[in-house]
Design a protein around this motif. Structure first.
Motif, mmCIF file in Angstrom:
data_model
loop_
_atom_site.group_PDB
_atom_site.id
_atom_site.type_symbol
_atom_site.label_atom_id
_atom_site.label_comp_id
_atom_site.label_asym_id
_atom_site.label_seq_id
_atom_site.Cartn_x
_atom_site.Cartn_y
_atom_site.Cartn_z
ATOM 1 N N LEU A 138 60.805 37.791 53.306
ATOM 2 C CA LEU A 138 59.630 38.640 53.147
ATOM 3 C C LEU A 138 58.614 37.915 52.264
ATOM 4 C CD1 LEU A 138 61.286 42.136 52.548
ATOM 5 C CD2 LEU A 138 60.370 41.209 54.675
ATOM 6 N N GLU A 139 57.371 37.867 52.709
ATOM 7 C CA GLU A 139 56.339 37.151 51.966
ATOM 8 C C GLU A 139 55.727 38.062 50.912
ATOM 9 O OE1 GLU A 139 53.649 35.680 54.911
ATOM 10 O OE2 GLU A 139 54.911 33.943 55.358
ATOM 11 N N LEU A 140 55.489 37.487 49.730
ATOM 12 C CA LEU A 140 54.929 38.227 48.609
ATOM 13 C C LEU A 140 53.611 37.618 48.185
ATOM 14 C CD1 LEU A 140 58.295 38.612 46.764
ATOM 15 C CD2 LEU A 140 56.774 40.549 47.153
ATOM 16 N N ALA A 141 52.684 38.463 47.772
ATOM 17 C CA ALA A 141 51.409 38.031 47.208
ATOM 18 C C ALA A 141 51.187 38.811 45.921
ATOM 19 C CB ALA A 141 50.267 38.279 48.191
ATOM 20 N N TYR A 142 50.398 38.227 45.005
ATOM 21 C CA TYR A 142 50.247 38.802 43.680
ATOM 22 C C TYR A 142 48.765 38.876 43.303
ATOM 23 C CZ TYR A 142 55.058 37.189 43.844
ATOM 24 O OH TYR A 142 56.353 36.951 44.254
ATOM 25 N N TYR A 143 48.429 39.902 42.531
ATOM 26 C CA TYR A 143 47.049 40.114 42.103
ATOM 27 C C TYR A 143 47.032 40.523 40.634
ATOM 28 C CZ TYR A 143 46.433 40.724 47.173
ATOM 29 O OH TYR A 143 46.460 40.578 48.537
ATOM 30 N N LEU A 144 46.109 39.961 39.880
ATOM 31 C CA LEU A 144 45.790 40.475 38.553
ATOM 32 C C LEU A 144 44.596 41.399 38.692
ATOM 33 C CD1 LEU A 144 46.192 37.424 36.134
ATOM 34 C CD2 LEU A 144 47.709 39.392 36.417
ATOM 35 N N CYS A 145 44.635 42.509 37.973
ATOM 36 C CA CYS A 145 43.608 43.532 38.101
ATOM 37 C C CYS A 145 43.166 43.988 36.712
ATOM 38 C CB CYS A 145 44.113 44.753 38.862
ATOM 39 S SG CYS A 145 45.093 44.381 40.342
ATOM 40 N N CYS A 146 41.934 44.433 36.609
ATOM 41 C CA CYS A 146 41.442 45.077 35.403
ATOM 42 C C CYS A 146 40.495 46.176 35.845
ATOM 43 C CB CYS A 146 40.730 44.083 34.490
ATOM 44 S SG CYS A 146 40.309 44.746 32.853
ATOM 45 N N ALA A 147 40.701 47.381 35.301
ATOM 46 C CA ALA A 147 39.930 48.542 35.750
ATOM 47 C C ALA A 147 40.073 49.647 34.707
ATOM 48 C CB ALA A 147 40.455 49.019 37.106
ATOM 49 N N PRO A 148 39.266 50.686 34.805
ATOM 50 C CA PRO A 148 39.422 51.809 33.878
ATOM 51 C C PRO A 148 40.855 52.338 33.880
ATOM 52 C CG PRO A 148 37.360 52.023 35.069
ATOM 53 C CD PRO A 148 38.094 50.863 35.697
ATOM 54 N N ALA A 149 41.345 52.694 32.699
ATOM 55 C CA ALA A 149 42.711 53.199 32.578
ATOM 56 C C ALA A 149 42.915 54.385 33.517
ATOM 57 C CB ALA A 149 42.990 53.611 31.134
ATOM 58 N N GLY A 150 44.067 54.406 34.158
ATOM 59 C CA GLY A 150 44.378 55.496 35.069
ATOM 60 C C GLY A 150 43.876 55.300 36.481
ATOM 61 N N THR A 151 43.306 54.135 36.785
ATOM 62 C CA THR A 151 42.854 53.880 38.158
ATOM 63 C C THR A 151 44.034 54.022 39.126
ATOM 64 O OG1 THR A 151 41.099 52.372 37.447
ATOM 65 C CG2 THR A 151 41.876 52.148 39.717
#
Length: 397
Positions: free
Chosen positions: A302-315
């Motif tokens: 199974l292929e995996l991809a990754y993301y870093l995110c930043c957004a208002p708390a509780g998004t």
């Protein structure tokens, strides 16, 4: 079926767009020539180069079209700004997503500005090519290209004689692709384009300065990173893949991140809130988002991809997933602009001529995008035919 009224509305829409950019041309002749150029880009021509565009305009030679790109006096940057405003006005939404990515333009020879043997994601290998970095805008109403920058490799930036031969300005210096992306994003945000998000692939996501700049602008982001990306946790930093390996089964949710050419793009997704370190914007959180394929690759994995995110708390996780899926829209913009409006079918060597052709192709592409979003169905259909150690993060369950 396309009616006479539909056709009249289509022509009137193009007239309105050219009225918007008319002031960017100092004289009538280049303005008329630019309109003929764009009409040719929109026409169902098999090839869209100087000769075919000239023939479509009724010219005996391509001299006029070449003069428009190489010598005529007009403001390509101003036209870009007008196109950006036009797209924002017709497609704008508060939850809009700005997407940055590059595309390759295969070239022969060595004299075209910025050309060299370099990796092209478009070709999937090293080719003799130019690379353009672009910014697209994506909302529920549609998507279109907003901005463009020609990538100038170090080998070019350090050879001023070569630059002058290709009309590269003396003040043009080497800039990384993330730096070019920041330049374009800054222009869009400063111009008031309604956008809550930015997304990009690993070439931009792994750049810490790029992510920090977005946080300073208080723009949410969902950017791809590779499996080795260092991610902070309460027990220190770990690789993205190591953290994901410890995600509980109930953290994984099957969700669509948007529609593709074959229907909904469905994957399994898991999101985790990362520990605060005091550097995130007030009231915001950072997240790790992981995507897992539903079926195995050729090795049965199974292929995996990754993301870093930043957004208002509780998004909500669904919002992060939506933004991650928006990145594919720029690939669709590239495909449409190349197939329908001749984005890659130029025959110029000069640095400024590249910007001029690409800007006019973007104008034509924006017109199609707005027409498809706002015109009757018959008109939209007609336009498309012209076409490690465990680390304590909080997984969301």
């Amino acid at each position: 079926m396309l009616t006479d009224d539909d056709l009249a509305a289509w022509v009137a829409g193009l007239d309105d767009l050219f009225a918007l950019v008319a002031g960017r041309f100092g004289r009538v002749e280049p303005r008329r020539r630019a309109r003929a150029y764009v009409r040719g880009l929109l026409a169902p021509l098999a090839v869209k180069n100087g000769w075919t565009l000239a023939e479509a305009a009724g010219d005996a030679t391509p001299d006029g079209m070449q003069r428009l790109l190489n010598n005529a006096r007009w403001d390509a940057g101003g036209v870009r700004d007008d196109v950006r405003g036009y797209v924002a006005r017709h497609l704008g939404a508060a939850d809009g997503v700005l997407v940055v990515d590059e595309t390759g333009f295969l070239k022969k020879g060595t004299r075209s500005a910025g050309v060299q043997r370099q990796y092209s994601g478009t070709a999937g290998r090293i080719e003799n090519c130019q690379l353009g970095v672009f910014c697209a805008y994506v909302t529920g109403k549609g998507r279109a290209l907003l901005d463009r920058e020609l990538y100038l490799p170090k080998s070019w930036a350090e050879d001023r004689d070569r630059c002058r031969a290709a009309a590269v300005p003396d003040d043009a210096v080497f800039a990384t692709k993330p730096e070019l992306a920041r330049l374009m994003l800054g222009r869009a945000l400063d111009a008031g384009v309604p956008a809550a998000w930015v997304t990009a692939d690993e070439a931009y996501g792994r750049d810490g300065k790029f992510r920090a700049w977005l946080e300073q602008r208080r723009v949410g982001y969902v950017v791809a990173v590779d499996s080795r990306q260092a991610v902070p946790g309460s027990a220190g930093t770990s690789r993205a893949d190591a953290l994901t390996a410890h995600a509980p089964d109930q953290a994984w949710k099957r969700r669509s991140c948007g529609n593709g050419s074959k229907g909904p793009r469905v994957f399994d997704w898991a999101a985790a809130t990362l520990p605060e370190d005091g550097s995130e914007p007030a009231g915001w959180s950072r997240y790790l988002l992981a995507r897992r394929s539903l079926t195995g690759n050729g090795k049965g994995e199974l292929e995996l991809a990754y993301y870093l995110c930043c957004a208002p708390a509780g998004t909500p996780d669904e919002e992060l997933i939506r933004v991650a899926g928006s990145r594919w829209a720029i690939e669709e913009c590239f495909q449409t602009a190349k197939n329908e409006t001749g984005l890659d079918q130029y025959q110029v060597r000069r640095y400024d001529a590249w910007y001029r052709h690409v800007t006019l192709a973007m104008l034509a592409h924006a017109y199609l995008a707005v027409t498809a979003a706002t015109a009757p169905k018959a008109l939209a259909a007609a336009s498309s035919r012209s076409r490690s150690a465990r680390s304590a993060v909080s997984w969301h369950t």
